[in-house]
Write an enzyme that holds these catalytic residues in place. Structure first.
Site, PDB file in Angstrom:
ATOM      1  N   ASN A  26     -25.389  68.326 -48.670  1.00 42.87           N
ATOM      2  CA  ASN A  26     -25.249  67.557 -47.943  1.00 42.87           C
ATOM      3  C   ASN A  26     -26.413  67.628 -47.191  1.00 42.87           C
ATOM      4  O   ASN A  26     -26.799  66.438 -46.430  1.00 42.87           O
ATOM      5  CB  ASN A  26     -23.940  68.185 -46.791  1.00 42.87           C
ATOM      6  CG  ASN A  26     -24.028  67.896 -45.565  1.00 42.87           C
ATOM      7  OD1 ASN A  26     -24.619  68.506 -44.754  1.00 42.87           O
ATOM      8  ND2 ASN A  26     -23.726  66.606 -45.126  1.00 42.87           N
ATOM      9  N   GLU A  42     -15.564  72.391 -50.941  1.00 46.36           N
ATOM     10  CA  GLU A  42     -15.023  72.776 -49.396  1.00 46.36           C
ATOM     11  C   GLU A  42     -14.740  71.406 -48.588  1.00 46.36           C
ATOM     12  O   GLU A  42     -15.775  70.974 -48.019  1.00 46.36           O
ATOM     13  CB  GLU A  42     -16.100  73.511 -48.976  1.00 46.36           C
ATOM     14  CG  GLU A  42     -15.759  74.268 -47.607  1.00 46.36           C
ATOM     15  CD  GLU A  42     -17.055  74.430 -46.812  1.00 46.36           C
ATOM     16  OE1 GLU A  42     -16.961  75.378 -45.975  1.00 46.36           O
ATOM     17  OE2 GLU A  42     -18.400  74.025 -46.832  1.00 46.36           O
ATOM     18  N   ASP A  68     -20.672  72.816 -51.251  1.00 46.64           N
ATOM     19  CA  ASP A  68     -20.792  73.105 -49.859  1.00 46.64           C
ATOM     20  C   ASP A  68     -20.274  71.621 -49.064  1.00 46.64           C
ATOM     21  O   ASP A  68     -21.056  70.856 -49.424  1.00 46.64           O
ATOM     22  CB  ASP A  68     -21.906  73.765 -49.325  1.00 46.64           C
ATOM     23  CG  ASP A  68     -21.844  74.329 -47.876  1.00 46.64           C
ATOM     24  OD1 ASP A  68     -21.095  74.966 -47.665  1.00 46.64           O
ATOM     25  OD2 ASP A  68     -22.611  73.566 -47.234  1.00 46.64           O
ATOM     26  N   HIS A  79     -18.754  66.067 -45.851  1.00 45.00           N
ATOM     27  CA  HIS A  79     -19.787  65.353 -45.114  1.00 45.00           C
ATOM     28  C   HIS A  79     -20.993  64.687 -45.849  1.00 45.00           C
ATOM     29  O   HIS A  79     -22.360  64.647 -45.492  1.00 45.00           O
ATOM     30  CB  HIS A  79     -20.409  66.415 -44.327  1.00 45.00           C
ATOM     31  CG  HIS A  79     -19.235  67.135 -43.304  1.00 45.00           C
ATOM     32  ND1 HIS A  79     -18.687  66.638 -42.409  1.00 45.00           N
ATOM     33  CD2 HIS A  79     -18.721  68.350 -43.441  1.00 45.00           C
ATOM     34  CE1 HIS A  79     -17.751  67.222 -41.943  1.00 45.00           C
ATOM     35  NE2 HIS A  79     -17.968  68.520 -42.456  1.00 45.00           N
ATOM     36  N   ASP A 135     -29.659  65.940 -42.675  1.00 44.60           N
ATOM     37  CA  ASP A 135     -28.589  65.476 -43.735  1.00 44.60           C
ATOM     38  C   ASP A 135     -29.394  64.442 -44.870  1.00 44.60           C
ATOM     39  O   ASP A 135     -30.177  63.968 -44.118  1.00 44.60           O
ATOM     40  CB  ASP A 135     -27.466  64.669 -43.261  1.00 44.60           C
ATOM     41  CG  ASP A 135     -26.514  65.583 -42.483  1.00 44.60           C
ATOM     42  OD1 ASP A 135     -26.675  66.864 -42.150  1.00 44.60           O
ATOM     43  OD2 ASP A 135     -25.238  65.330 -42.900  1.00 44.60           O
TER      44      ASP A 135
END
Length: 519
Positions: A130, A269, A232, A236, A201
């Site tokens: 991410n 996740e 992870d 996002h 990001d």
């Protein structure tokens, strides 16, 4: 799910019935059922075992302790981040194709991997895509100016286009960061960092970024030989209002990884409710079930036994409505939550029962290192990740010292070496209940069925079925003894925790006791 169907039936097949002839333990060894139903052990290398005396756990230490992982009964290891990073937790990567020097070298990792595979232990590594570290070479280049070729590797906006977002005050489930756009101090652009300004990001609208990530995955699968990735912050990759793009990305990622390793294990996740989590299953075959953890704690607080059983049944039914090719990665704790024993009020009875619940419910369970010896820990995060206690401090040469433990000390936690000699210890209980799961297909890969009968509020009851075996499970989550009728046809005591008695046609369940019955 084709491979699993060859074995029996997974928990997604809710309500399906099978023949119920009893099967011997020798015929029911399920160690090869990973990842669909195997037990995975989560390790924070920094706190595990130190072999070079620098106070930090290392890969050679993991290699030395692989026999322990095997003894516990785990089928796989998930390593928290191990790539170079400026932080202790290493969730901000500076080099995706290397090992943090504190942990060792790629050579050390490959030796550990070979030794793990010799023991039939699979290896999954944390992949953090991410964001990168703000010290990653890509970001160092991107900061140089708008014309730099790496500028578009990250997400940028001019000041006047994001004014409304600069003072964001919404705290999300998985981040307490209240300011997600960050100023370079150059008087022009802001960059986006969902978690912190130290973790900018990546811009996945840029095809070059996507290809960089796929190449990193290929490296670890093909050149190094890992068995899969824990992804992870999978929710996002794109902003929350672009959920469909997130789903599509993970489908593309999975397709690229399966070109290299058709049976690659990808566990994501996605920290949210089942309706948000479920659509990710088309790309990430396995997803962590955070609801399991929180509902288990709620069930103890309310002394409501069926709360978790009904929640799990509904989640599996919901997932099965999307795809039958999924893995429910159940957890009772991990590196982001306070230690389970703390959450349960330091109750030895509850901790022992909690793992019995985890190991008799459907899913592919994860165990966070140290839970099996009753380690303690509360926020902030470093104190949830304190060093493992292998032996008493005076002789524990491999115990890491990078942090002075606040919760898990020799005064509060009995070291493993001492627990091994105690039949009533946490360790021997964990070992035994994992063995129970690993020797009964109904517990490992069976369907979940809820009984029609009504029981006292504190009682959790469910049936687990797999081809050739049917088991009935009771847990009393209350602080008082209760009685339940013996289910018809279930006369064999397969497992009992804490003095459960079967008297004629009734079962006497003391507080925080459990029983597994077979036909």
């Amino acid at each position: 799910m084709q491979n699993l169907l060859k074995l029996f039936a997974y928990c997604g097949l809710i309500g399906m019935t099978f023949g119920c002839n009893q099967v011997t333990d020798e015929q029911m060894e399920i160690k090869n059922y990973w990842p669909e139903a195997g037990v995975t052990y989560e390790i924070f290398i920094q706190s595990f075992y130190d072999t070079d005396g620098d106070g930090i756990g290392d890969l050679n230490g993991v290699t030395q302790k692989l026999d322990y992982v095997q003894e516990l009964g785990a089928n796989a290891i998930w390593f928290m981040p191990l790539m170079p990073s400026p932080s202790y937790h290493k969730y901000d990567v500076t080099d995706y194709k290397a090992i943090h020097p504190d942990y060792g070298t790629i050579g050390d990792f490959k030796r550990m991997l070979d030794e793990a595979h010799k023991r039939d232990i699979k290896v999954v590594i944390d992949m953090i895509i991410n964001h990168t570290s703000d010290e990653h070479p890509w970001f160092l280049e991107a900061k140089k100016g708008r014309d730099n070729p790496y500028r578009d590797y990250y997400v940028w906006a001019k000041y006047d286009t994001i004014q409304d977002y600069l003072d964001k005050k919404v705290v999300t489930l998985d981040s307490d960061n209240i300011r997600q756009w960050h100023d370079l101090g150059q008087g022009e652009d802001y960059y986006y960092g969902f978690f912190t300004g130290d973790m900018p990001d990546l811009n996945f609208d840029n095809p070059k970024v996507r290809e960089e990530i796929y190449e990193i995955g290929r490296y670890w699968l093909e050149e190094v030989g890992v068995d899969g990735f824990r992804l992870d912050a999978a929710k996002h990759i794109y902003p929350d209002d672009r959920a469909a793009d997130n789903h599509a990305f993970w489908e593309e990622f999975r397709a690229e990884m399966e070109k290299i390793k058709p049976d690659v294990y990808l566990v994501g996740e996605v920290y949210d409710m089942k309706e948000v989590v479920a659509p990710y299953l088309t790309g990430l075959r396995a997803l962590f079930n955070f609801d399991f953890h929180y509902t288990l704690l709620e069930a103890y607080k309310k002394q409501d036994g069926m709360l978790l059983a009904k929640k799990q049944y509904n989640i599996l039914a919901f997932y099965n409505g999307i795809t039958d090719d999924f893995i429910d990665a159940t957890i009772s704790s991990n590196h982001d939550q306070p230690r389970l024993l703390n959450e349960l009020g330091k109750s030895k009875e509850k901790l022992k029962q909690a793992i019995a619940i985890l190991m008799t419910m459907p899913g592919a369970p994860y165990i966070y290192y140290g839970e099996e010896i009753g380690m303690l820990g509360k926020k902030p995060d470093p104190n949830i990740r304190e060093p493992f206690l292998w032996d008493v401090a005076s002789v524990d040469e491999g115990r890491p010292t990078w942090i002075t433990p606040k919760f898990s000390t020799d005064r509060t936690v009995t070291p493993l070496a001492v627990q091994r000699k105690d039949a009533d210890s946490y360790f021997n209980h964990y070992k035994g209940v994992i063995k129970l799961r690993n020797s009964h297909p109904a517990l490992a890969i069976g369907s979940l069925e809820l009984p029609k009968s009504t029981y006292p509020k504190a009682v959790m009851a469910y049936c687990r079925k797999a081809e050739g075996q049917e088991l009935f499970v009771f847990h009393n989550l209350g602080n008082k003894q209760v009685e339940v009728p013996l289910p018809e046809g279930f006369g064999q005591k397969v497992y009992a925790l804490k003095g459960v008695k079967v008297q004629g046609t009734k079962i006497i369940l003391p507080a925080y006791s459990s029983i597994v019955l077979g036909k």
